[in-house]
Design a protein around this motif. Sequence first.
Motif, PDB file in Angstrom:
ATOM      1  N   ARG A 102      -6.923   4.709   7.343  1.00  0.00           N
ATOM      2  CA  ARG A 102      -5.645   3.989   7.350  1.00  0.00           C
ATOM      3  C   ARG A 102      -4.663   4.666   6.388  1.00  0.00           C
ATOM      4  N   THR A 106      -1.190   6.392   7.428  1.00  0.00           N
ATOM      5  CA  THR A 106       0.037   5.984   6.729  1.00  0.00           C
ATOM      6  C   THR A 106       0.786   7.208   6.199  1.00  0.00           C
ATOM      7  N   GLU A 111       4.610   5.287   7.494  1.00  0.00           N
ATOM      8  CA  GLU A 111       4.541   3.844   7.223  1.00  0.00           C
ATOM      9  C   GLU A 111       3.153   3.328   7.577  1.00  0.00           C
ATOM     10  N   PRO A 113       0.348   1.315   9.261  1.00  0.00           N
ATOM     11  CA  PRO A 113       0.203   0.555  10.499  1.00  0.00           C
ATOM     12  C   PRO A 113      -0.240  -0.865  10.173  1.00  0.00           C
ATOM     13  N   LYS A 114       0.185  -1.821  10.973  1.00  0.00           N
ATOM     14  CA  LYS A 114      -0.271  -3.203  10.796  1.00  0.00           C
ATOM     15  C   LYS A 114      -1.791  -3.225  10.901  1.00  0.00           C
ATOM     16  N   LEU A 115      -2.402  -4.014  10.046  1.00  0.00           N
ATOM     17  CA  LEU A 115      -3.862  -3.987   9.959  1.00  0.00           C
ATOM     18  C   LEU A 115      -4.525  -4.292  11.297  1.00  0.00           C
ATOM     19  N   ARG A 116      -4.024  -5.303  11.993  1.00  0.00           N
ATOM     20  CA  ARG A 116      -4.664  -5.657  13.273  1.00  0.00           C
ATOM     21  C   ARG A 116      -4.537  -4.558  14.305  1.00  0.00           C
TER      22      ARG A 116
END
Length: 248
Positions: A102, A106, A111, A113-116
Motif C-alpha cells: 500500500r 501510494t 495518493e 488508495p482507499k483501504l477497501r
Amino acid sequence: MSTLEIRDLHVAVEDKEILRGVNLTVRSGETHALMGPNGSGKSTLAYAIAGHPKYTITSGAVTLDGEDVLSLTVDERARAGLFLAMQYPVEVPGVSVSNFLRSAVTAVRGEAPKLRAFTKELKQGMDALSIDASFAQRNLNEGFSGGEKKRHEILQLELLKPKIAILDETDSGLDVDALRVVSEGVNRFGAGGETGVLLITHYTRILRYVKPDFVHVFAGGRVVEEGGPELADKLEAEGYERYTKASA
Ligand SMILES: Nc1ncnc2c1ncn2[C@@H]1O[C@H](COP(=O)(O)OP(=O)(O)O)[C@@H](O)[C@H]1O
Ligand SMILES: [Mg+2]
C-alpha cells in the motif's frame, strides 16, 4: 508508449570502471533479455538505473520518455514509471506485505488508495498469481522462498503498473518454481503491451519459458551482441565463452 534510453553509460564502483559504454533502448510492450557471464556488470547496470549511491555515473545518459532519470531521486524514478525489482530486498520485521504494497502504491500514484479499494485490488492481484491470502499478512521478505520472492515481485508489477520494469534475476533463489512464476508474469506483462521489460539473467534456461523480443549479450561492461530470440538458443548451446575471451 514509453521509451527507456540508455546512452553510452559509464559507471564506476569505488573508482573502478565497471560499465564501459552501455547502449540500450526498451519500449513499452517489448521484452528484452540482457544476458551475460557472472561479473560482466549486469547488476551494476540495474543498480545504477535504480540510483543506488554506491554506483557512480561517470558519463552517459538514461532517459525515460526524454526525461533525465539520473537526476531524479529514487522515489521520483518510481513515480516516473520505472520499476526496479531489487529495490527493496530487505527483511522488515513488523511491516506486512500488505502495508508495504500500500505504501509503494501510494508513493507511485501520489495518493493513498482507499483501504477497501486497495484490499480488493490486492486480493485480485494475489488470486491471479495463485498467492494464498495469508501472504498479505506476512512480514516483508522474512523467510520468503525463491518462489515467494518472485510472486511478490510480480505482484508489485501488477499493482504498480510501471512503464518499464527491470528485473535482475540474480543467480540465487531461481528454483523451478521461481522460474515459472517469473516467466508467467513476464509473459503476461509482455502480452499486456503497456510495460517494457528488461529481464537480466545469467541463466539461459529462463528463456525456455520467456520469449524475449530482443536478446542482448553483455560482457566486460557493455553490450557486445544483439539479436532476436534465436540468439538465446545460440547462447544456450554455446555458452558465453567466446564473449568472455573477446572482452578480456
Ligand atoms: N557494490 C560493489 N562493490 C564492489 N564491487 C562491485 C560492487 N558491485 C559490483 N562490483 C564489481 O563489478 C563487477 C560486476 O559485478 P556485477 O554487476 O554484480 O556483475 P553481474 O551482475 O553481471 O554478475 C564485478 O567485478 C564486481 O566485483
Ligand atoms: Mg548480477
